[in-house]
Design an enzyme around this catalytic site. Structure first.
Site, PDB file in Angstrom:
ATOM      1  N   TYR A  79       0.856  -1.192   0.000  1.00  0.00           N
ATOM      2  CA  TYR A  79       0.000   0.000   0.000  1.00  0.00           C
ATOM      3  C   TYR A  79       0.889   1.238   0.000  1.00  0.00           C
ATOM      4  O   TYR A  79       1.864   1.307  -0.738  1.00  0.00           O
ATOM      5  CB  TYR A  79      -0.967  -0.053   1.191  1.00  0.00           C
ATOM      6  CG  TYR A  79      -2.148   0.870   1.027  1.00  0.00           C
ATOM      7  CD1 TYR A  79      -2.966   0.775  -0.105  1.00  0.00           C
ATOM      8  CD2 TYR A  79      -2.433   1.843   1.972  1.00  0.00           C
ATOM      9  CE1 TYR A  79      -4.041   1.626  -0.281  1.00  0.00           C
ATOM     10  CE2 TYR A  79      -3.509   2.696   1.801  1.00  0.00           C
ATOM     11  CZ  TYR A  79      -4.308   2.589   0.671  1.00  0.00           C
ATOM     12  OH  TYR A  79      -5.362   3.438   0.497  1.00  0.00           O
TER      13      TYR A  79
ATOM     14  N   LYS B  11     -19.962 -20.475 -10.015  1.00  0.00           N
ATOM     15  CA  LYS B  11     -19.292 -20.316 -11.312  1.00  0.00           C
ATOM     16  C   LYS B  11     -17.840 -19.883 -11.094  1.00  0.00           C
ATOM     17  O   LYS B  11     -16.926 -20.329 -11.794  1.00  0.00           O
ATOM     18  CB  LYS B  11     -20.040 -19.271 -12.139  1.00  0.00           C
ATOM     19  CG  LYS B  11     -19.753 -19.334 -13.637  1.00  0.00           C
ATOM     20  CD  LYS B  11     -20.354 -20.586 -14.245  1.00  0.00           C
ATOM     21  CE  LYS B  11     -20.136 -20.659 -15.743  1.00  0.00           C
ATOM     22  NZ  LYS B  11     -21.242 -20.160 -16.525  1.00  0.00           N
TER      23      LYS B  11
END
Length: 752
Positions: free
Chosen positions: A37, A92
């Site tokens: 970060y 999925k």
């Protein structure tokens, strides 16, 4: 417990749902945090600002797909809404990851407005490498996909349309071949004019069917020129000039029937009215339009496919979409076009004609599969689908001009795909590639065994070895014919009963063993019988073969004993030793001795370590050896621990270049932090990749537990210390296990 409760428990137990996000980079220290970060993250941001394509270099975009739905056509449940459809979209995502290592964010949008869905997808383009539209009802799904393809530069694919069309298209090609019909001559009925029905009709046209020979039906009957009720522009594309008005009319003399509708939509009378050798794809889920039993009752000449796993020829979309996206992402395709879809169709059709792996057969109750009326498409869990479909799609993308990053070396790409299936594949590919550089003669005493014959076929096709089959010549040839194998010119068949070398080998065995109680008559009997292992071992000893592989039909000692009596151990060694390659996601470990030495001496332990290091180098591994014990560097003053300590000293004297230490406990050996923090004096650095066990009890127990409970793939057993390569198969080995062991034997022979 009910199936309903099983399903609810599956989704609710532990972490809720089926997916989670796992960081791919460490974030354990302040330094990690500053790189992940602020402030470090600014650097890739600035690079992407200068060159947007660098997003594929510095972010997960290139391997990230959105599964996006509004829940208006969820499985067989209909319009249940976006939120209720979320479990399906998560599922999925699981399939994408499991079959093609593609990461997924599921996106459920609470709108039925097609233009709003289009806008959402367009706004998400910076995030994803591709978008899989899912469970959106027709006709909106057609409009949405068309607009997105026109306006976006990443692949957009509506699986409900194209997935079923692609898989059934592969089935159609093979079914027509089996019945001897040409696609341009056949009459096709498609019942169901929704997303998948229209896509199936379109795919048939792409494959060569004539549009005028396709009759599309919906709940109001045949879609014909001039019909106005229940029509839209997508149905209109398949309106034909015909006198047929009902589904029953359409079925008369039809060669092919697609069912994408509902249970019971097809009747036995309709099937009876079809042309000879009819092809019926009843793909409604969970219950087909008509069952195979109902069809068989009226037509013995029919070829049938359904969407169910408990019937032959399952049309399952998982054979398509993960691998289509894999190929498309890997060349950074701007779209998934018809050329790429057809490439998938033909790749799957060809795969069904290949010999089906034992791993697939075991998944279906050890049933054998061979190309024919009940096997016209591959099984959903066939691991080869990734290796066939993704490259085919990638090539099609390059040839059709939609690939922004073409693949320069397709062979290396194939090897990369194998690594996606686990570290074991990568390791085995390395071994196989080494074997292919200089194939050797591998004698297989169990030449009549079906698995051995099928493995020999693979060895020849892959260029791994020159198989020599021992056994009854007529029986072997008969089985080759029954299995439809092509071994001519690539394999040598030797029958010990009539071989001109049988007497020579008998005399050689007699000379070796005459002072061990063996007469010439007994030597002749042993050469001809005894599992033909003695014959094979004499071939290797006399230089008529380079390696021996046996044991699929025999006990372990029945192979080792002839090998030791005929070939023998290397000069200067006190024993032979056994090793297993244990392959985990985190890396590869060599475990020894796991199969031979029951109570090794310090001398034998040292031999095991040195031989294992040699084996590691053959696999391009830098050996780091830990000699295991229940003691850590003298913490316990016991003869067993002292034996291991002495073995370390012997190795350091004989092979001072090796990185080795001990005695140490197993966790100390494999966790570098333990060594570094508690035993800074240790010469082993970075954790061991070779583990030497103090006795056969601990070695054998450990490798079997790691296989069953630790998720490791075990490759072996590998014999070390023989004068010439001999390796032992296990009774449960499948064809690819045999092939892998043959490759290891060849690599051994190359260095012999």
């Amino acid at each position: 417990m009910s199936k309903k409760q099983d399903a609810l428990d599956y989704h609710s137990t532990g972490r809720k749902g089926k997916i989670e996000v796992i960081p791919s980079k460490p974030c354990l220290t302040q330094r990690d945090l500053s790189l992940a970060y602020s402030p470090g993250v600014a650097e890739p941001c600035l690079e992407i600002e200068k060159n947007p394509e660098d997003a594929y270099k510095y972010t997960a975009k290139g391997n990230l797909v959105a599964v996006l739905s509004n829940g208006t056509a969820v499985l067989g449940l209909g319009d249940i809404g976006a939120l209720a459809g979320k479990p399906v979209m998560e599922g999925k995502g699981v399939l994408f990851k499991r079959f093609a290592d593609i990461d997924v964010f599921d996106i459920e949008v609470d709108t039925k407005n097609a233009d709003e869905i289009i806008k959402v997808c367009q706004l998400l383009e910076p995030t994803f490498g591709g978008i899989n539209l899912e469970d959106i009802k027709a006709p909106e799904c057609f409009y949405i996909e068309e607009k997105l393809k026109e306006t976006m530069n990443i692949p957009v694919f509506h699986d409900d349309q194209h997935g079923t069309a692609i898989i059934s298209g592969a089935a159609l090609i093979n079914a027509l071949e089996l019945v001897g019909k040409k696609i341009e001559d056949i009459k096709i009925v498609v019942n169901g004019a929704g997303a998948s029905g229209i896509a199936c009709a379109q795919m048939a046209v792409e494959l060569g069917a004539k549009k005028e020979n396709i009759i599309l039906c919906d709940t109001k009957g045949v879609i014909f020129k001039g019909r106005s009720a229940g029509m839209n522009e997508y149905k209109e594309r398949f309106a034909v000039e015909t006198e047929d008005r009902t589904l029953e009319d359409a079925f008369r003399n039809a060669d092919v029937a697609y069912g994408l509708s509902s249970k019971g939509a097809f009747t036995p009378e309709m099937i009876r009215d079809m042309a000879p050798n009819p092809i019926i794809f009843a793909m409604a889920n969970p219950d087909p339009e008509i069952t195979p039993e109902e069809v068989a009752a009226v037509r013995a000449d029919a070829i049938m496919a359904t969407g169910r796993s408990d019937y032959p020829n399952q049309v399952n979309n998982v054979l398509g979409f993960p691998f289509i996206f894999r190929g498309a992402l890997d060349v950074r395709a701007t779209t998934i076009n018809e050329t790429m879809k057809k490439a998938c169709v033909f790749a799957l059709a060809e795969l069904a004609k290949e010999d089906c792996p034992d791993s697939v057969c075991r998944a279906y109750g050890n049933k054998k599969f061979a190309f024919g009326r009940e096997y016209i498409i591959p099984k959903p869990f066939d691991p080869r689908a990734l290796l066939r479909v993704a490259p085919a799609v990638a090539k099609a993308a390059m040839e059709s001009g939609v690939a922004r990053q073409p693949i320069a070396d397709m062979e290396k790409y194939m090897e990369h795909l194998e690594t996606l299936q686990g570290k074991a594949k990568e390791t085995l590919r390395l071994i196989i590639n080494k074997a292919k550089t200089d194939p050797k003669r591998v004698v297989l005493p169990e030449g009549e065994n079906e698995k051995i014959l099928r493995a020999a076929q693979v060895m020849i096709e892959e260029g791994i070895a020159y198989p020599i089959l021992l056994g009854n010549r007529q029986e072997i040839r008969k089985k080759i014919e029954e299995l439809n194998l092509d071994l001519n010119g690539g394999v040598t068949i030797i029958d010990p009963d009539d071989s001109p070398d049988t007497e020579r080998y008998s005399q050689a065995l007699f000379e070796q063993r005459q002072r061990k109680g063996i007469t010439l008559t007994e030597a002749r009997r042993m050469i001809r019988r005894r599992g033909r292992t003695y014959f094979g071992c004499e071939m290797v000893r006399c230089g008529d073969a380079d390696a021996l592989l046996s044991g699929i039909d025999a006990h372990y000692p029945d192979i080792i004993r002839p090998a030791l009596e005929v070939i023998g151990k290397q000069e200067g060694l006190s024993s032979v030793h056994g090793l297993y390659l244990m392959v985990f996601k985190r890396g590869i470990f060599l475990l020894a001795d796991t199969t031979v030495c029951i109570e090794p001496t310090a001398e034998e332990l040292a031999e095991t370590a040195i031989l294992a290091a040699e084996k590691a180098r053959l696999l391009d591994l830098d050996p780091r050896i830990a000699m295991l014990s229940f003691s850590n560097f003298g913490s316990v003053n016991h003869p067993q621990a002292l034996k291991v300590k002495r073995a370390v000293e012997i190795v350091k004297q004989r092979a001072p270049e090796l990185m080795i230490d001990g005695e140490m406990q197993a966790d100390t050996a494999v966790v570098p932090d333990i060594l570094e923090s508690h035993y800074p004096f240790a010469t082993l650095k970075g954790g061991a990749n070779i583990l030497i066990f103090p006795d056969l009890n601990s070695g054998n127990i450990s490798y079997k537990l790691l296989t069953r409970l630790g998720g490791a793939d075990a490759i072996g057993p590998i014999l070390m210390g023989m004068k010439k390569p001999v390796h032992v198969l296990q009774r449960g080995d499948d064809v690819m296990d045999i092939v892998n062991m043959a490759a290891i034997a060849v690599v051994d022979a190359q260095s012999n």
